[in-house]
Design an enzyme around this catalytic site. Sequence first.
Site, mmCIF file in Angstrom:
data_model
loop_
_atom_site.group_PDB
_atom_site.id
_atom_site.type_symbol
_atom_site.label_atom_id
_atom_site.label_comp_id
_atom_site.label_asym_id
_atom_site.label_seq_id
_atom_site.Cartn_x
_atom_site.Cartn_y
_atom_site.Cartn_z
ATOM 1 N N HIS A 112 -1.247 -1.793 -3.090
ATOM 2 C CA HIS A 112 -2.653 -1.391 -3.144
ATOM 3 C C HIS A 112 -3.045 -1.089 -4.590
ATOM 4 C CE1 HIS A 112 -2.639 0.088 1.314
ATOM 5 N NE2 HIS A 112 -2.848 -1.208 1.210
ATOM 6 N N ARG A 159 1.993 -8.133 2.870
ATOM 7 C CA ARG A 159 0.870 -8.858 3.450
ATOM 8 C C ARG A 159 1.438 -10.171 3.968
ATOM 9 N NH1 ARG A 159 -0.959 -7.019 -1.632
ATOM 10 N NH2 ARG A 159 -2.664 -5.484 -1.498
ATOM 11 N N TYR A 209 -3.831 5.787 6.006
ATOM 12 C CA TYR A 209 -2.668 5.980 6.872
ATOM 13 C C TYR A 209 -2.409 7.449 7.178
ATOM 14 C CZ TYR A 209 -1.764 1.063 6.121
ATOM 15 O OH TYR A 209 -1.881 -0.300 6.088
ATOM 16 N N LYS A 239 -1.859 -9.645 -4.756
ATOM 17 C CA LYS A 239 -3.221 -10.004 -5.152
ATOM 18 C C LYS A 239 -3.349 -9.982 -6.672
ATOM 19 C CE LYS A 239 -5.665 -8.499 -0.992
ATOM 20 N NZ LYS A 239 -6.744 -7.630 -0.452
ATOM 21 N N HIS A 291 -0.140 -8.202 10.529
ATOM 22 C CA HIS A 291 -0.858 -7.030 10.026
ATOM 23 C C HIS A 291 -0.420 -5.766 10.752
ATOM 24 C CE1 HIS A 291 -3.454 -9.091 7.265
ATOM 25 N NE2 HIS A 291 -3.951 -9.871 8.200
ATOM 26 N N ARG A 310 2.838 -4.636 9.331
ATOM 27 C CA ARG A 310 2.622 -4.006 8.016
ATOM 28 C C ARG A 310 2.102 -2.576 8.187
ATOM 29 N NH1 ARG A 310 1.068 -4.708 2.434
ATOM 30 N NH2 ARG A 310 -1.054 -4.010 1.952
#
Length: 316
Positions: free
Chosen positions: A279, A156, A288, A180, A253, A256
């Site tokens: 994720h 990210r 994807y 995250k 983005h 990525r």
Amino acid sequence: MAKKPTSPSRSSRHITSFLQMMTVERGAAPNTIENYRRDLENLEDYLTRKQSRLETANSEHLRGYIKSLLDGGYAPRTSARRLSALKQFFKFLYGERIRTDDPAASLDSPKLGRSLPKYLTEEEITRLLEEAKTDSGPKDLRLSALLEILYACGLRVSELITLPQSAFTRQSGMLIVTGKGNKERMVPLTKTAIEAVNTYQPQRHTFLKKGQESPWLFPSKRSREGHVNRHTFDSELRALALKAGITKKVSAHVIRHSFASHLLDHDIDLRTLQQMLGHADISTTTIYTHMIGDREKQLVLNKHPLAALFNPEDDK
């Protein structure tokens, strides 16, 4: 000239408490916090006009608010984002016993069309990487290192620009990434990414004030955060894409997404890709599979360690 003082936030104490929780406990990024603040203050304004408050609003008030967004021409995605913010907020109020109920629990999100991530072809990525190596000034070397790491690891943009010096270890060939929720993961680096960082390192000091130290791998003496910011990086990427003759919109983005789609094209399984992308839920990674052809998609689903979950017909 003295800087104009920043006006204090007008958020209620409950919104402020919620944002503090999201920052400390959830590790939410500053941009996310600012979006939540704006969305919740917008809701607060609406409730004031309806002679209600955050502590007393009911489900009908909240449905009226979402309807007002859609009637006002806001896109369903914007309305859904604001609904997500208020759902988390009222869940917080209920959990903290500020309210005895959760009026947002029964609300449904506006229906959204699921858009596929934009990405570059492998040939376009190669052109972009090669173009980044044509000049050797400090900014050029920094951009090349940023781009090589981004495409090698699929980070990210917030993870990339906040990489500490300690994340890069030449001996291991791995990058330690904090994602995250402050969760750490290790991602392998390509040889070209390692070479790009090694070439950039002697020029790192040019992005620091004289005598200044910095924990960041990509410091900046001009940014408030102390490291290169996402707007600068995306601006440099767009300029690089134009030089490389790429007419598509290019951003961090997009790189990525290109990383993810290209790995799937080369037979990586979804679980490994999920871990590399950071994720929390594999359902996020499955988008994807819609970006590749039927042959490649079937190959991924058959090779995946949880293939039976994606192909229930196999159990019959």
